[in-house]
Design an enzyme around this catalytic site. Structure first.
Site, PDB file in Angstrom:
ATOM      1  N   TYR A 212      -7.398  -7.999   5.342  1.00  0.00           N
ATOM      2  CA  TYR A 212      -7.069  -7.136   5.878  1.00  0.00           C
ATOM      3  C   TYR A 212      -7.557  -5.639   5.452  1.00  0.00           C
ATOM      4  CZ  TYR A 212      -3.576  -4.724   9.109  1.00  0.00           C
ATOM      5  OH  TYR A 212      -3.093  -3.677  10.166  1.00  0.00           O
TER       6      TYR A 212
ATOM      7  N   LYS B  52       0.682   2.990   0.666  1.00  0.00           N
ATOM      8  CA  LYS B  52       0.910   2.205   0.563  1.00  0.00           C
ATOM      9  C   LYS B  52       2.015   2.814  -0.859  1.00  0.00           C
ATOM     10  CE  LYS B  52       0.499  -1.802   2.622  1.00  0.00           C
ATOM     11  NZ  LYS B  52      -0.504  -2.248   3.327  1.00  0.00           N
TER      12      LYS B  52
ATOM     13  N   ASP C 254     -10.896  -1.625  -1.029  1.00  0.00           N
ATOM     14  CA  ASP C 254      -9.608  -1.788  -0.089  1.00  0.00           C
ATOM     15  C   ASP C 254      -8.074  -1.146  -1.432  1.00  0.00           C
ATOM     16  OD1 ASP C 254      -7.719  -1.449   0.876  1.00  0.00           O
ATOM     17  OD2 ASP C 254      -8.294  -2.260   2.882  1.00  0.00           O
TER      18      ASP C 254
HETATM   19  C1  LIG Z   1      -1.622  -2.049   4.481  1.00  0.00           C
HETATM   20  C2  LIG Z   1      -3.079  -2.586   4.580  1.00  0.00           C
HETATM   21  C3  LIG Z   1      -4.152  -1.363   5.067  1.00  0.00           C
HETATM   22  C4  LIG Z   1      -2.944  -0.310   6.104  1.00  0.00           C
HETATM   23  O1  LIG Z   1      -2.451   0.580   5.741  1.00  0.00           O
HETATM   24  P1  LIG Z   1      -1.248   1.100   6.935  1.00  0.00           P
HETATM   25  O2  LIG Z   1      -0.535   2.186   5.460  1.00  0.00           O
HETATM   26  O3  LIG Z   1      -0.857  -0.089   7.410  1.00  0.00           O
HETATM   27  O4  LIG Z   1      -2.173   1.727   7.892  1.00  0.00           O
HETATM   28  C5  LIG Z   1      -4.742  -1.346   5.458  1.00  0.00           C
HETATM   29  N1  LIG Z   1      -5.898  -2.364   3.928  1.00  0.00           N
HETATM   30  C6  LIG Z   1      -4.481  -3.029   3.064  1.00  0.00           C
HETATM   31  C7  LIG Z   1      -5.240  -4.538   1.404  1.00  0.00           C
HETATM   32  C8  LIG Z   1      -3.267  -2.852   3.432  1.00  0.00           C
HETATM   33  O5  LIG Z   1      -2.685  -3.890   2.781  1.00  0.00           O
END
Ligand SMILES: *Cc1c(COP(=O)(O)O)cnc(C)c1O
Length: 430
Positions: free
Chosen positions: A144, A267, A239
């Site tokens: 994701y 995060k 990511d």
């Molecule tokens: C949470 C997440 C996102 C998206 O971040 P948001 O702040 O919710 O838009 C993107 N990549 C990874 C791996 C994530 O866990």
């Protein structure tokens, strides 16, 4: 435990907010109950609107590695707020946090702040496309990367939990430029990347998958990914929205010693406030406006409250031995859960990297999207409800990660182990 007030709030919320929530998984549909509304948190403890108390293993989906309402983070935010909440102009704090990020992450020479992980990944692929002049984005099934159009192809997190194959509203023309391939499959990876007909700009990967449950990269997988992309002139994007400052101070790139071209963060770097970031090689980052032609902007980007929270959070993470202690605590906890599962005789695959872990209800090893799908989600739903009633707050989906933070005490973890044993026993009873 009564959930009467939360249920009442949920009814009210549904009248004015789609599904009653501002992010789909929070609605708890896949675990068959209503969500609890949280009113307060401190350390590893959450309280809901009915006054119930929980040990938190969600940590706001990753950011709360120091626990909730950490006094140093709160103090930093309050102090910053007193001087104004947004100026839309450069501030000194942005330089401080940027310098900390550049120093922490071996593959980041320059960094741009945005407001969410979604914005970070969306901007990173735009940059990769602008830099290479190519179109196609390669991603992995079950990973994701936020909710931008290009990523809603075989995506993890809520897309997976709710069983949505893609998403209406995303034009075919856009989906056509995203290729999703199995995680941990070097053969398919090599064939795809070497296909000369494909106009590949970048590969984006969660270096440890965290949105189909926790799935570690198989030994050699990330190395293979790095060597192929280097050879073929494809931009490699890590990511690290979850893994950044989670697996190590220098993220997964330090943990596995592999340097991507671009890195996405979110995060933890916001200390609980909305922050994302993307950064990498100066040569690529210099293509971003105003230095270069790739446009990306944000009214609230580099927001002073968010920067203050981020700086305070990262300072706390610089404590000596922080990550060694978090690792030891997480390893011991995972070991106890494995023992509990064995004692009760319930098939569980416990996947863990550092302080990220998932207990999959399946007897088969979980290494990718297909094997994750073998997990018994009905069983997880019951487990979730039993744990919630027992004061343990887990993610409302089998395909999410449980996070260990610095805040959970021995007693919190003992409690969680006891409740897990009680819940597992009930699951095998009938
Ligand atoms: C949470 C997440 C996102 C998206 O971040 P948001 O702040 O919710 O838009 C993107 N990549 C990874 C791996 C994530 O866990």
């Amino acid at each position: 435990m009564s959930f009467a007030i939360s249920s009442e709030l949920f009814e009210k919320a549904k009248k004015v907010i789609p599904g009653g929530v501002n992010s789909p998984v929070r609605a708890c549909r896949s675990v068959g109950c209503d969500p609890v509304f949280i009113t307060r948190a401190s350390g590893a403890t959450l309280w809901d609107a009915d006054g119930n108390e929980y040990v938190d293993f969600v940590g706001s989906w990753g950011p709360m590695i120091m626990g909730h309402a950490h006094p140093q983070i709160i103090e930093a935010v309050v102090r910053a707020a007193g001087s104004g909440t947004s100026f839309g102009a450069p501030t000194p704090a942005e330089i401080d946090l940027a310098a900390m990020v550049v120093e922490a992450l071996p593959a980041v020479e320059k960094v741009r702040f945005v407001n969410s992980g979604t914005e970070a990944t969306m901007s990173a692929i735009r940059l990769a496309r602008g830099y290479t002049g190519k179109k196609v984005v390669v991603k992995f099934d079950g990973c994701y990367h936020g909710h931008a159009d290009s990523f809603l192809v075989k995506a993890g997190s809520g897309v997976l939990t709710l069983g949505i194959p893609g998403s209406p509203g995303v034009p075919e023309e856009i989906v056509k430029n995203t290729i999703s391939i199995p995680y941990n499959d070097e053969q398919v990876l090599e064939t795809t990347l070497r296909d000369k007909k494909l106009d590949i700009a970048c590969v984006i990967v969660e270096p440890v998958a965290g949105n189909m449950g926790c799935i570690p990269p198989e030994p050699g997988f990330l190395q293979k990914l790095r060597s192929l992309t280097s050879e073929l002139g494809i931009v490699l994007i890590f990511d690290e929205v979850i893994t950044g400052f989670r697996l190590a101070y220098g993220g997964a790139q330090q943990y596995y010693n592999i340097l991507p071209d671009l890195t996405c963060l979110g995060k933890i770097i916001g200390g609980g406030l909305p922050v994302g970031a993307y950064g990498g090689k100066a040569e690529i980052m210099n293509c971003v406006a105003p230095d270069g032609p790739v446009y990306q902007a944000g009214t609230l980007s580099g927001n002073p409250l968010a920067m203050a929270a981020g700086i305070a959070a990262l300072r706390l993470l610089q404590q000596p031995r922080f990550y060694q202690e978090l690792e030891a605590k997480s390893a011991a906890f995972a070991e106890r859960l494995i023992e509990v599962a064995a004692r009760v005789g319930i098939p569980v695959q416990l996947n863990r990297v550092g302080s990220m872990m998932t207990a999959f209800f399946t007897a088969t090893k979980v290494t990718d999207f297909t094997s994750a799908m073998l997990a018994d989600t009905e069983r997880y739903a019951r487990h979730y409800r039993q744990m919630l009633a027992g004061g343990i707050y887990l993610a409302p989906s089998q395909f999410e990660v449980a996070f260990i933070s610095a805040a959970q005490s021995e007693r919190d973890l003992d409690n969680a182990v006891k409740m897990t044993e009680w819940s597992f026993k009930k699951l095998v009873e009938k």
